[in-house]
Design a protein around this motif. Structure first.
Motif, PDB file in Angstrom:
ATOM      1  N   SER A 119      42.910  41.985  32.066  1.00 51.33           N
ATOM      2  CA  SER A 119      42.981  43.046  33.042  1.00 51.33           C
ATOM      3  C   SER A 119      41.455  43.150  33.358  1.00 51.33           C
ATOM      4  CB  SER A 119      43.428  44.230  32.455  1.00 51.33           C
ATOM      5  OG  SER A 119      44.837  44.084  32.124  1.00 51.33           O
ATOM      6  N   TYR A 120      40.913  43.364  34.751  1.00 49.42           N
ATOM      7  CA  TYR A 120      39.513  43.778  35.011  1.00 49.42           C
ATOM      8  C   TYR A 120      39.882  45.050  35.530  1.00 49.42           C
ATOM      9  CZ  TYR A 120      37.523  39.198  33.725  1.00 49.42           C
ATOM     10  OH  TYR A 120      37.114  37.908  33.074  1.00 49.42           O
ATOM     11  N   ALA A 121      39.089  46.090  35.045  1.00 49.71           N
ATOM     12  CA  ALA A 121      38.881  47.268  35.728  1.00 49.71           C
ATOM     13  C   ALA A 121      37.775  47.168  36.896  1.00 49.71           C
ATOM     14  CB  ALA A 121      38.235  48.323  34.902  1.00 49.71           C
ATOM     15  N   ASN A 177      35.904  41.772  39.111  1.00 48.36           N
ATOM     16  CA  ASN A 177      36.615  42.308  40.099  1.00 48.36           C
ATOM     17  C   ASN A 177      35.697  43.348  40.961  1.00 48.36           C
ATOM     18  OD1 ASN A 177      38.395  44.296  41.326  1.00 48.36           O
ATOM     19  ND2 ASN A 177      39.272  45.143  39.485  1.00 48.36           N
ATOM     20  N   GLU A 182      42.428  48.212  39.777  1.00 47.09           N
ATOM     21  CA  GLU A 182      42.487  47.081  38.556  1.00 47.09           C
ATOM     22  C   GLU A 182      43.142  45.902  38.923  1.00 47.09           C
ATOM     23  OE1 GLU A 182      43.696  47.815  33.845  1.00 47.09           O
ATOM     24  OE2 GLU A 182      45.426  47.845  35.516  1.00 47.09           O
ATOM     25  N   LYS A 184      44.901  42.215  37.618  1.00 51.21           N
ATOM     26  CA  LYS A 184      45.508  41.414  36.495  1.00 51.21           C
ATOM     27  C   LYS A 184      45.832  40.207  36.740  1.00 51.21           C
ATOM     28  CE  LYS A 184      47.490  45.629  34.035  1.00 51.21           C
ATOM     29  NZ  LYS A 184      48.936  46.117  33.378  1.00 51.21           N
TER      30      LYS A 184
END
Length: 224
Positions: A119-121, A177, A182, A184
């Motif tokens: 997961s990348y905010a 990102n 977010e 994913k």
């Protein structure tokens, strides 16, 4: 003890077991000794690039970082904990700097692949400094949500839900990102080392030196 402290303690134990100094490891990896100290004491979360570099140099596997050990079987044989099914609530998690999160999915301990839900905010990147990273192995990925930006050497790709990728991890790369929601995906990293380790210590040193020289040259070329 927090996850950061647990991972830091395992990295510290691995370093001490190999009789390596903070200063020596820092010099090999091209980072500050204070950064490694802060990671080891759980005072800061490492970036993906820093965690890869430390785990590779110290020959620590993903399961070892997460503290997933072995169970004692009758007769005294130690067998890695394994299950065909893993519930989402049981996913071991590593929270990294700048909003990157890894969840280790079900796998055969000591297997050739590391399956990870990433997961990348918004604004998150695998390298805080913007440096491209390298390591041994092959990476495969499938985007589930949001938009992932993948830079491979001089090429940049925007990946959307349903898109997938594969590349040789020794190619300089960075994942980020750049969107406002977010992102994913499911990543599989294959062939990073024997017995599930990222790299052997000797190979890690060679790879890191190659990474530094190759990445510096690439940054000079693109003006990064």
């Amino acid at each position: 003890m927090s996850t950061e402290e647990s991972i830091g303690e395992r990295l510290r134990s691995a370093r001490l077991a190999r009789r390596l100094s903070l200063r020596g490891v820092a010099q090999q990896l091209g980072v500050s000794a204070s950064l490694i100290s802060q990671v080891e004491t759980g005072k800061t979360r490492p970036s993906v690039a820093t965690l890869y570099a430390l785990a590779s140099h110290l020959d620590v596997s993903l399961d070892e970082l997460l503290g997933l050990g072995a169970v004692e079987r009758p007769g005294g044989a130690a067998t890695p904990v394994s299950s065909s099914v893993q519930r989402s609530s049981d996913n071991p998690v590593i929270e990294m700097e700048n909003g990157v999160r890894w969840e280790r999915l079900a796998m055969q301990p000591g297997g050739a692949a590391d399956p990870v839900l990433v997961s990348y905010a918004p604004g998150a990147s695998s390298s805080i400094e913007g440096k491209l990273m390298q390591h041994r192995g092959q990476e495969y990925g499938y985007v589930l949500e949001g938009t992932i930006t993948l830079q491979l050497e001089f090429d940049t790709f925007e990946l959307h839900p349903g898109d997938s990728f594969h590349f040789d991890s020794e190619r300089p790369h960075i994942v980020s990102n750049r969107g406002d929601v977010e992102a994913k995906g499911v990543w599989f990293i294959v062939g990073r080392g024997s017995a599930g380790s990222v790299l052997g210590a000797h190979e890690a040193g060679q790879a890191q030196r190659s990474s530094e020289s190759g990445t510096d040259a690439l940054h000079r070329s693109i003006g990064a």
